[in-house]
Scaffold this motif. Structure first.
Motif: not given
Length: 178
Positions: A44-73
């Protein structure tokens, strides 16, 4: 003595209430709820660790938030625009892959996406995130662990904590399709 016990309980109760145990399986609705401080098999990492990992460029960041879909009807001819989704720079948006149960298409999106992210480096760390108090990233990270991916890192603060910590500006996400 009773006052001392009452005071001790008043002090301890909020801390105990904030402790969320890891469930024995994937978490379903409501997905926006307090999450555990741990995920077995992941770091489990915090924001500082995430920022450091992203700057190193070695880790893959995966965003899993749902996608908004067109409302039915919506009446025919209604113009509808999908809401823009802001995410961590360089991340891959594997939308809808953090639900308790995945459809065949969602599972394929997650497996294919993870494999693509690691095709050149099978040991590349995978960082899963979405928003604070969101079980989607916990579920997706747990699923990756069960599928044998390692190392898996879970960033429970997600894009919101990233922005609050002063990480590089969030960017508009492009949804990934297999």
């Amino acid at each position: 003595m009773i006052r001392v016990l009452a005071l001790l309980l008043a002090i301890a109760t909020p801390a105990m209430a904030d402790t969320v145990p890891e469930p024995g399986t994937y978490r379903g609705e409501p997905y926006r709820a307090p999450v555990p401080a741990t995920l077995s098999g992941a770091e489990v990492i915090d924001a500082d660790a995430a920022i450091a990992l992203q700057r190193q460029g070695r880790a893959a960041f995966i965003d899993v938030l749902p996608r908004t879909t067109r409302p039915e009807g919506l009446p025919e001819g209604t113009i509808w625009h999908e809401k823009l989704h802001q995410t961590i720079p360089g991340s891959v948006w594997l939308w809808n892959t953090g639900y308790q149960a995945l459809s065949a298409a969602e599972e394929a999106r997650l497996r294919t996406g993870l494999d693509r992210l690691r095709q050149d480096d099978p040991g590349r760390p995978l960082v899963f995130f979405c928003r604070p108090d969101c079980w989607m990233s916990w579920n997706a990270a747990r699923r990756a662990i069960e599928w044998g991916y390692q190392p898996v890192l879970w960033f429970p603060g997600g894009a919101d904590a990233w922005a609050e910590a002063g990480g590089p500006a969030l960017v508009t996400a492009e949804p990934v399709d297999p």
